[in-house]
Design an enzyme around this catalytic site. Structure first.
Site, PDB file in Angstrom:
ATOM      1  N   SER A   1      -9.580  -0.367   7.112  1.00 36.88           N
ATOM      2  CA  SER A   1      -9.106  -0.334   5.626  1.00 36.88           C
ATOM      3  C   SER A   1      -8.416  -1.565   5.294  1.00 36.88           C
ATOM      4  O   SER A   1      -7.976  -1.569   4.136  1.00 36.88           O
ATOM      5  CB  SER A   1      -8.104   0.929   5.688  1.00 36.88           C
TER       6      SER A   1
ATOM      7  N   SER B   1      -9.541   1.913   2.830  1.00 31.56           N
ATOM      8  CA  SER B   1      -8.974   2.934   1.957  1.00 31.56           C
ATOM      9  C   SER B   1      -7.921   1.791   1.081  1.00 31.56           C
ATOM     10  O   SER B   1      -7.355   2.276   0.467  1.00 31.56           O
ATOM     11  CB  SER B   1      -8.149   3.766   2.857  1.00 31.56           C
TER      12      SER B   1
ATOM     13  N   LYS C   1       0.891  -1.141  -0.080  1.00 31.46           N
ATOM     14  CA  LYS C   1       0.110  -0.122  -0.225  1.00 31.46           C
ATOM     15  C   LYS C   1       1.004   1.188  -0.193  1.00 31.46           C
ATOM     16  O   LYS C   1       1.945   1.210   0.801  1.00 31.46           O
ATOM     17  CB  LYS C   1      -0.788   0.132   1.152  1.00 31.46           C
TER      18      LYS C   1
HETATM   19  N1  GLN Z   1     -13.142   4.323   6.223  1.00 33.22           N
HETATM   20  C1  GLN Z   1     -12.420   4.622   7.692  1.00 33.22           C
HETATM   21  C2  GLN Z   1     -12.129   6.197   7.506  1.00 33.22           C
HETATM   22  O1  GLN Z   1     -12.280   6.562   6.292  1.00 33.22           O
HETATM   23  C3  GLN Z   1     -11.164   4.045   7.869  1.00 33.22           C
HETATM   24  C4  GLN Z   1     -10.164   4.304   7.184  1.00 33.22           C
HETATM   25  C5  GLN Z   1      -8.722   3.213   7.438  1.00 33.22           C
HETATM   26  O2  GLN Z   1      -8.951   2.499   8.094  1.00 33.22           O
HETATM   27  N2  GLN Z   1      -7.610   4.019   7.133  1.00 33.22           N
HETATM   28  O3  GLN Z   1     -11.450   6.627   7.957  1.00 33.22           O
END
Ligand code: GLN
Length: 491
Positions: free
Chosen positions: A179, A155, A80
């Site tokens: 994410s 994400s 990532k």
């Molecule tokens: N979807 C969540 C957010 O937008 C979690 C994102 C993540 O785990 N990086 O913050």
């Protein structure tokens, strides 16, 4: 040699170690696959062809010299774009870091290299890991290999889609609120969030430092466990890293694969009634609960009364920490600089750079966080959210006195169509309804494919006590031994 891209990491490592194929051959097969499908999937922001082939050659040379290879030597991995990679572009999905080539490797990346894995490149993500669909990437969305008109989760949608599209057998994600797990669920792959502090944050571009947890993604539970073992463990460069060995997640995954859960107590959270979740997701979940019971697990209903406050607490804590962490992107130290024509003040250049460099979701979070932390509001918002966090932790502690692990659906809905939730941030935030409590507590959680709804994958989440990551691997592997692994329709 049959299609090398269809193999598990365990199979690839075995073939490389036995000399039946070379790491270079494996790497080329994956690079060819990326070239063939990634214009449709867009899992990658950067493919490091030269670096990957050089790493593969080094593994082949070590093998030829009779050196002992690690359990994942010669296995390709996609990383990532939130982790720094020496000399290889790192953007965090943001324009503000476009063109930045970090001078150092994140600890996880360093460990991947030392283990002889082959880094194929960097995967797409929502900007600064804020989002649940990868649509907030400044470089365009990733598409779900199951249906390219749908989102791959976020994400870390790039890391999950790369697995489902057979572009990589392993990948790395980061999980602040879900994410790793939510993209795993909607792409029919396995994603594990380790215990907070169980994997190093050194070189992980910070979003919300008290929540951010890098972790493994794979197509099988055992592959995820092997990757977890390689990247995990104490790192003196990260002050919140836990100075203890990684729980034996590999042994646990192997034990689980025998399909025997006799003596394991699993808690179903009574507050997760299914309200707000798709009926097809709840049906697949309930069927999996029956399967786990048939494998010998005792199913217990457990109340966690504060879980319903997790989402609002998270959306104060995470933006607050992000507003502070993202202050460093000032146009002076990294990446983009706008308006520096010699006539403008430092403040004007910073402001123009941040205006141009950050996307709307990141700006929204910075504003919410700045507001929640400001004098006069701190106690009402940030302070209150921290108290809620403590109550959620107490819910977990009480639950784990009664059960070994908790189970739930990973996410309330299957992969939704691109564009369906971007106009309403709250709808996007709901994707993490079931995953966020674990982040606030700091324990480990895994998503494992458990069924289909409308032909799209559904994930089951297993949540375990802190530093009991092995337990979730055992349960996930047991379910996988019945349900099997998931293959999307051909791209
Ligand atoms: N979807 C969540 C957010 O937008 C979690 C994102 C993540 O785990 N990086 O913050």
């Amino acid at each position: 040699m049959s299609d090398l891209t269809r193999l598990t990491a365990v199979e690839i490592a075995g073939l490389v170690a036995g000399g039946e194929t070379s790491a270079v051959e494996v790497t080329r097969a994956h690079l060819d696959r990326i070239a063939a499908v990634d214009d449709r999937v867009h899992a990658f922001l950067h493919v490091d062809t030269e670096g990957a082939l050089a790493a593969a050659r080094a593994v082949d040379e070590r093998r030829a010299a009779g050196e002992e290879l690690g359990p994942l030597a010669g296995v390709p991995v996609a990383v990532k774009d939130v982790l720094t990679t020496k000399g290889v572009p790192t953007t965090v999905g943001s324009k503000i870091l476009e063109g930045w080539r970090p001078p150092y490797d994140a600890t996880i990346v360093q460990r991947l290299r030392e283990a002889g894995t082959v880094m194929l490149g960097k995967t797409n993500m929502d900007e600064f890991a804020m989002g649940s669909s990868t649509e907030y990437s400044a470089y365009g969305p990733t598409r779900n290999p199951w249906d390219t008109d749908r989102i791959p989760g976020g994400s870390g949608g790039g890391s999950a889609a790369a697995l489902a599209a057979y572009e990589a057998p392993l990948s790395i994600g980061s999980d602040t609120g879900g994410s790793i797990r939510q993209p795993g669920a909607v792409t029919g792959t396995v994603g594990a969030k380790p215990t907070y502090g169980g994997t190093s944050r050194y070189g992980l571009v910070a979003f919300s430092s008290s929540l951010d947890t890098p972790g493994p993604c794979a197509r099988t539970v055992l592959d995820a466990a092997l990757l977890h073992q390689v990247i995990g463990g104490h790192d003196p460069r990260d002050s919140t890293s836990i100075p203890a060995p990684v729980p034996d997640v590999v042994a646990a995954a192997k034990l689980g694969a025998t399909g025997d859960l006799t003596g394991v107590r699993l808690g179903v959270v009574s507050e997760f009634t299914g309200e707000g979740a798709e009926p097809g997701v709840m049906a697949a979940f309930r069927e999996s609960v029956d399967t786990l019971a048939k494998l010998g697990a005792e199913i217990v209903e457990v109340s966690c009364p504060h879980f319903k406050y997790a989402l609002p607490a998270y959306y104060l804590i995470a933006p607050s920490e992000c507003s502070s962490n993202l202050a460093r992107f000032d146009g002076v130290r990294f990446g983009l600089r706008v308006g520096d024509d010699g006539n403008r003040s430092l403040e004007e250049v910073m402001s123009l750079t941040r205006e141009a460099g950050f996307g709307p979701e990141v700006k929204r979070r910075i504003m919410i966080g700045t507001y929640a932390l400001s004098s006069g509001y701190y106690d009402a918002y940030y302070g209150q959210a921290q108290k809620v966090r403590t109550l959620i932790t107490r819910d977990f502690t009480a639950a784990f006195e009664r059960v070994d692990a908790l189970i739930s659906p990973t996410t309330p809905f299957v992969a939704f169509p691109l564009g369906a939730r971007t106009s309403d941030p709250y709808q996007m935030y709901l994707a993490d309804l079931f995953t966020i409590p674990t982040n606030l507590y700091g324990g480990p959680g895994i998503s494992v494919p458990c069924g289909l709804s409308d032909g799209l994958p559904v994930g089951l989440q297993v949540m375990a006590p802190t530093m009991a990551d092995d337990r979730m691997y055992r349960v996930a592997a047991a379910l996988e031994s019945v349900v099997g692994t998931f293959t999307p329709p051909a791209l």
